[in-house]
Design an enzyme around this catalytic site. Structure first.
Site, mmCIF file in Angstrom:
data_model
loop_
_atom_site.group_PDB
_atom_site.id
_atom_site.type_symbol
_atom_site.label_atom_id
_atom_site.label_comp_id
_atom_site.label_asym_id
_atom_site.label_seq_id
_atom_site.Cartn_x
_atom_site.Cartn_y
_atom_site.Cartn_z
ATOM 1 N N TYR A 101 9.350 0.905 -3.055
ATOM 2 C CA TYR A 101 8.027 0.574 -3.598
ATOM 3 C C TYR A 101 6.980 0.817 -2.514
ATOM 4 C CZ TYR A 101 3.972 -1.998 -5.177
ATOM 5 O OH TYR A 101 2.686 -2.325 -5.543
ATOM 6 N N GLU A 189 -0.238 2.530 -6.922
ATOM 7 C CA GLU A 189 1.134 2.261 -6.511
ATOM 8 C C GLU A 189 2.104 3.342 -6.940
ATOM 9 O OE1 GLU A 189 2.380 -1.662 -8.022
ATOM 10 O OE2 GLU A 189 3.103 -0.750 -9.841
#
Ligand code: GDP
Ligand code: MN
Length: 380
Positions: A101, A189
């Site tokens: 991530y 993101e």
């Protein structure tokens, strides 16, 4: 405003972040053509503005063009968390060895943009933050210095990224930060950023949320808005220039000024209620704007009472009162309204409202108490 995965990834690509080759299809036949052009196994991905599409069955691998067509047939038209899939992204399938991530977000407390990384990629970051917060590494970026190499290294070390990927990881993190700044995002993101079997880092999923207040600087991005996927009340609010955020409570709040709106929400909570929304009608609100605000508040079924708190400065209480009357005339619902009007033309405002069946209040505390009582069906 949220961008779709394919839109977000195109922006990432412009900043040099590697993304899989792929195109968008609206029909199964198009999906098939894209798979033929890519000439490799693909992944067919629903484009809807919600997370967890994978788990919901909205992301499927396909080895052949025939399979891609069949997958697209199954996914197009599917409902995911209340949204109908109208587009799929057909991407070259990645050979995934590891999922990471990587995200950029504003940390208001630190007054900096923060880059976050986690070894737990592919899982929603809120989930990781809840279950294993120690697996999230963050660095705060200095606005004049940008993301420094050593900060990228802190992120890479924190997620145990093998050394050979450090350079490309640092480049991706710096590109993500620049993209975040340039488009005026509130969130950018990559989840997951994957390490492939060929030893490359690739952004397999992307998400960008744009700051609505900065959209006027990005007309090209504003055009990407997908109105079918936005909350209709929030769309309507934007049309009337109202600052509106839908919440979970039962007291609808109509207030002028962001500070007063927040104070009103606090005192509603303090009085034992929960605000149904944040709504700032702004300074100098005219009757039609006030009426629109009330319609928006009452489009929420959870609302049991409305609290109108106006401090008239530039905003005139008589204008607000006319708007309230105008709205009440068009409403089918009979919810209790509690009104506190103070300031410019307040007597005139009160006179106008006297003929309507409203609960009046003298102070903010009194108004909040009465609204909470009214929502519970008690008379205060
Ligand atoms: P989300 O569920 O909406 O976050 O969609 P993602 O694009 O993140 O996909 C969810 C998961 O599907 C990823 O975490 C991967 O595990 C898997 N996935 C997505 N694309 C590919 C791919 O190209 N190859 C493989 N093997 N898995 C993929
Ligand atoms: Mn994802």
């Amino acid at each position: 405003m949220n961008l779709h995965e394919y839109q977000s990834k195109r922006i990432f690509a412009k900043y040099g972040i590697p993304i899989p080759h792929g195109e968008v299809a609206t029909t199964p036949a198009e999906a098939r053509d894209i798979a033929v052009r890519l000439g490799r196994p693909v992944v067919v991905k629903s484009q809807v503005l919600v997370g967890g599409r994978g788990k919901a069955g909205g992301i499927k691998l396909a080895k052949t063009p025939d399979e891609a067509e069949a997958r697209a047939h199954a996914i197009l038209g599917m409902e995911i968390k209340g949204l109908t899939v109208k587009k799929v992204l057909v991407d070259e399938a990645a050979d995934i060895q590891q999922e990471i991530y990587l995200g950029a977000v504003l940390d208001r407390a630190r007054r900096r943009v923060v880059l976050m990384a986690s070894s737990e990629g592919g899982v929603e970051i809120e989930q990781v933050a809840h279950d294993t917060p120690e697996k999230i590494v963050t660095v705060a970026v200095h606005p004049f210095l940008g993301l420094r190499d050593h900060q990228a290294r802190i992120l890479a070390d924190g997620i145990n990224l093998p050394k050979e990927h450090l350079r490309s990881f640092a480049k991706i993190a710096q590109s993500l930060y620049r993209a975040y700044l340039d488009v005026d995002a509130t969130l950018a993101e990559i989840n997951p950023l994957v390490v492939t079997g060929e030893g490359q880092l690739v952004a397999v999923d992307g998400k960008i949320a744009l700051d609505d207040s900065a959209l006027f600087r990005h007309t090209d991005l504003a055009e990407m808005a997908d109105p079918a996927e936005e909350d209709p009340a929030e769309q309507e609010a934007r049309r009337f220039g109202l600052n509106y955020i839908n919440l979970d409570g039962e007291i609808g709040c109509m207030v002028n000024g962001a500070g007063l709106a927040m104070a009103t929400m606090d005192i509603v909570k303090f009085s034992g209620g929960e605000p149904a929304n944040f709504l700032d009608v702004g300074g100098g609100a005219q009757a039609d704007k006030v009426a629109a605000a009330l319609r928006i508040i009452l489009s929420d079924d959870r609302v049991k009472a409305v609290l109108i708190n106006i401090f008239g400065g530039i905003t005139r209480c008589d204008e607000v009162a006319r708007g309230v009357l105008e709205a009440i005339d068009t409403l089918e619902r009979q919810d209790p309204f509690v009104v506190r009007l103070v300031g410019t033309n307040e007597e005139e405002g009160r006179r106008i409202l006297a003929e309507a069946n409203l609960i009046t209040a003298t102070s903010l505390a009194d108004a909040a108490r009465k609204a909470v009582a009214a929502a519970k069906g008690e008379s205060a």
